[in-house]
Enzyme design. Sequence first.
Site, PDB file in Angstrom:
ATOM      1  N   ASP A 101      -1.026  -6.558  -5.539  1.00 18.75           N
ATOM      2  CA  ASP A 101      -1.340  -7.279  -4.304  1.00 18.75           C
ATOM      3  C   ASP A 101      -2.825  -7.345  -3.931  1.00 18.75           C
ATOM      4  O   ASP A 101      -3.175  -7.222  -2.738  1.00 18.75           O
ATOM      5  CB  ASP A 101      -0.549  -6.664  -3.133  1.00 18.75           C
ATOM      6  CG  ASP A 101       0.949  -6.759  -3.314  1.00 18.75           C
ATOM      7  OD1 ASP A 101       1.399  -7.332  -4.328  1.00 18.75           O
ATOM      8  OD2 ASP A 101       1.689  -6.245  -2.459  1.00 18.75           O
ATOM      9  N   CYS A 161       2.790  -0.829  -0.830  1.00 16.60           N
ATOM     10  CA  CYS A 161       3.297  -1.541  -2.011  1.00 16.60           C
ATOM     11  C   CYS A 161       3.047  -0.804  -3.324  1.00 16.60           C
ATOM     12  O   CYS A 161       3.847  -0.910  -4.259  1.00 16.60           O
ATOM     13  CB  CYS A 161       2.722  -2.945  -2.046  1.00 16.60           C
ATOM     14  SG  CYS A 161       3.423  -3.979  -0.736  1.00 16.60           S
ATOM     15  N   LYS A 177       6.477 -11.293  -5.242  1.00 16.25           N
ATOM     16  CA  LYS A 177       7.526 -10.367  -4.795  1.00 16.25           C
ATOM     17  C   LYS A 177       7.684 -10.472  -3.275  1.00 16.25           C
ATOM     18  O   LYS A 177       6.711 -10.411  -2.541  1.00 16.25           O
ATOM     19  CB  LYS A 177       7.172  -8.938  -5.202  1.00 16.25           C
ATOM     20  CG  LYS A 177       5.860  -8.408  -4.644  1.00 16.25           C
ATOM     21  CD  LYS A 177       5.609  -7.013  -5.177  1.00 16.25           C
ATOM     22  CE  LYS A 177       4.406  -6.344  -4.561  1.00 16.25           C
ATOM     23  NZ  LYS A 177       4.396  -6.178  -3.130  1.00 16.25           N
TER      24      LYS A 177
END
Length: 229
Positions: free
Chosen positions: A33, A171, A138
């Site tokens: 990310d 994450c 995702k």
Amino acid sequence: MTQTAALPTARTVDALPAPLQLDGASTALVVIDMQRDFIEPGGFGESLGNDVSLLAEIVPTVAALLALARRAGWFVVHTRESHAPDLSDCPPAKRLRGAPSMRIGDPGPMGRILVRGEPGSEIIDALAPWVGELVVDKPGKGAFYATGLDQVLRSRGISQLVFAGVTTEVCVQTSMREANDRGYECLLVEDATASYFPAFRQATLDMVRSQGGIVGWTVPFQALAGAWE
Ligand code: C5J
């Protein structure tokens, strides 16, 4: 006739809580990310009241780690936390949580917050994926939830994952725990991960490698690079 010995693909990394044998043939780098929405002003991270400059500090180290992985021939995976434009994969429980200045799907300076295809959901230019690298969109915090990542890794014979990215305790940690439960050996690069809350980053590093490495291993980038090159 001279014969050239094949170079060994495995190296010992001076990780914590113990040295780790990493085999380049079965290793993937997973960069979590590193998107404009988390790292640049005007995105999701800032809408939650966070100081995004803390995340930008790791960009040079993540870039160096990507360069190492590419030279070493590891499979490279980039993830993006993102949602379909109709938000059909964003549960209300996620969208309505807290009191951000902008919610997921709202228009912001970099387009709609955390929506696929919008400028804010792109990976920052300095860490742009190369052709042939896998980009996983995702909808959750973990990289394995509602994605095909596990199947792709298994089909390539990958069993060891090197992790970097943001945020450490959300994450990155969720993805590591998902991977650990699926049988992957997980190595987190300490200075290639960041949090809006430095104490949470440190706590995550401690948690991962506690109890004999209950979630995995951690290593500073230079120690990993030193083992490899
Ligand atoms: C968060 C992430 N922190 N990428 N996402 O919401 O860690």
